[in-house]
Design an enzyme around this catalytic site. Sequence first.
Site, PDB file in Angstrom:
ATOM      1  N   GLY A   1       0.833  -1.292   0.036  1.00 20.57           N
ATOM      2  CA  GLY A   1      -0.204   0.024   0.138  1.00 20.57           C
ATOM      3  C   GLY A   1       0.793   1.113   0.067  1.00 20.57           C
TER       4      GLY A   1
ATOM      5  CB  ILE B   1      -4.044  -9.442  -1.923  1.00 22.86           C
ATOM      6  CG1 ILE B   1      -2.684  -9.118  -1.421  1.00 22.86           C
ATOM      7  CG2 ILE B   1      -4.580 -10.192  -0.502  1.00 22.86           C
ATOM      8  CD1 ILE B   1      -2.489  -7.892  -0.427  1.00 22.86           C
TER       9      ILE B   1
ATOM     10  CB  ILE C   1      -6.960  -8.769   4.396  1.00 26.26           C
ATOM     11  CG1 ILE C   1      -7.129  -8.800   2.961  1.00 26.26           C
ATOM     12  CG2 ILE C   1      -7.256  -9.650   5.407  1.00 26.26           C
ATOM     13  CD1 ILE C   1      -6.423  -8.255   1.887  1.00 26.26           C
TER      14      ILE C   1
ATOM     15  CG  HIS D   1      -1.728  -3.880   9.826  1.00 23.71           C
ATOM     16  ND1 HIS D   1      -2.086  -2.912   9.146  1.00 23.71           N
ATOM     17  CD2 HIS D   1      -1.617  -4.703   8.447  1.00 23.71           C
ATOM     18  CE1 HIS D   1      -1.752  -2.699   7.684  1.00 23.71           C
ATOM     19  NE2 HIS D   1      -1.386  -4.236   7.297  1.00 23.71           N
TER      20      HIS D   1
ATOM     21  CB  SER E   1       3.009  -8.448   4.988  1.00 21.51           C
ATOM     22  OG  SER E   1       3.127  -7.244   5.730  1.00 21.51           O
TER      23      SER E   1
HETATM   24  O1  LIG Z   1      -0.346  -3.530   4.815  1.00 18.40           O
HETATM   25  C1  LIG Z   1       0.706  -3.999   4.194  1.00 18.40           C
HETATM   26  C2  LIG Z   1       1.194  -3.380   3.036  1.00 18.40           C
HETATM   27  O2  LIG Z   1       0.474  -2.693   2.402  1.00 18.40           O
HETATM   28  O3  LIG Z   1       2.060  -4.086   2.677  1.00 18.40           O
END
Ligand SMILES: O=CC(=O)O
Length: 323
Positions: free
Chosen positions: A82, A161, A239, A289, A292
Amino acid sequence: MALKRVLIANKSFPEIGLELLKKKVETIVVPHLDYEPESLPAIKKAIIGCDAAIWNTKHQLTGEILDLAGPQLKAISTMSSGTDHINLDDVFTRGLLLGNTPNVLDNCVADIAVGLLIAAARRFKEGVDEIMSGEWKYGVQWSLGQDIAGSTVGVIGLGGIGQAMVRRLKGFDVARFLYSGRSEKPEAKTLGAERMQLEQLLRESDFVLLSCPLSEETRHIINADTLKLMKRNAVLVNIGRGGLVDQEALYDALKQGQIFSAGLDVVTPEPLPKDHPLLTLPNCFIVPHLGSATIATRNAMATISANNVTQALEGQPMMYPVS
Ligand SMILES: O=CC(=O)O
């Protein structure tokens, strides 16, 4: 010639990435974690004079911070897929190069999505609360959940994803996969996913999975109006980012049984205060969170972000450029 200088904005940067960087550049590691009050002031101080930065922090990267760095600043890499914590206009109007770390996290984030889906559909939160309070009351009508087999799963955002989630859920005998998003995805055909408008997807899905990036277009894509379209048995899994959901509207919908349950890896704000109303709901299962958060994935993200900036400083294209 003096070595180029690279800022690492948070001390928790995997060693593997640091070693890669140290072979080519001088590294300045901010000796704080995000939640420490010294973190942001220390970043602002340490970025002065840097040629590149690894933005492995949740602090917003603003024009003010970029300007503090000075005119030699050339490249930024996030350590994330992100980029909503980056003021993209500020980066691009200054002619800077930006990279991120997509793809390597698709599988482990999709694993978390499946975990949340099962936890929310099968009432894990309520079950654990009942064990802890000594109220475990078995009965054939007790704690009944939702089946995955035979269900319709709607994916909002069929990127890497989203596709990894569908691949996993195929093993659960889902009847139909739907998706919505800005563009037709060529991979959808092989996955057997049917594209439709968001509203229709919400009306038809038993499970709604949010896996799109957060942008002005997608902020509060799940809100009081869109929640009303969802089925009463629907399970919402997020997510992506907390900002995709209007949390007050979600609280009301879960409280009133307008949808069945939710499983969230992302919320607003993070960390979520421990007295937040969503935490009081038995049908809202939240994890902090963790998407990852595996050793291999974080090492891969560190490696990519290190390569992104060193390649940019050497005048090569970044491994994963953002445009
Ligand atoms: O939330 C985690 C990312 O965007 O890598």
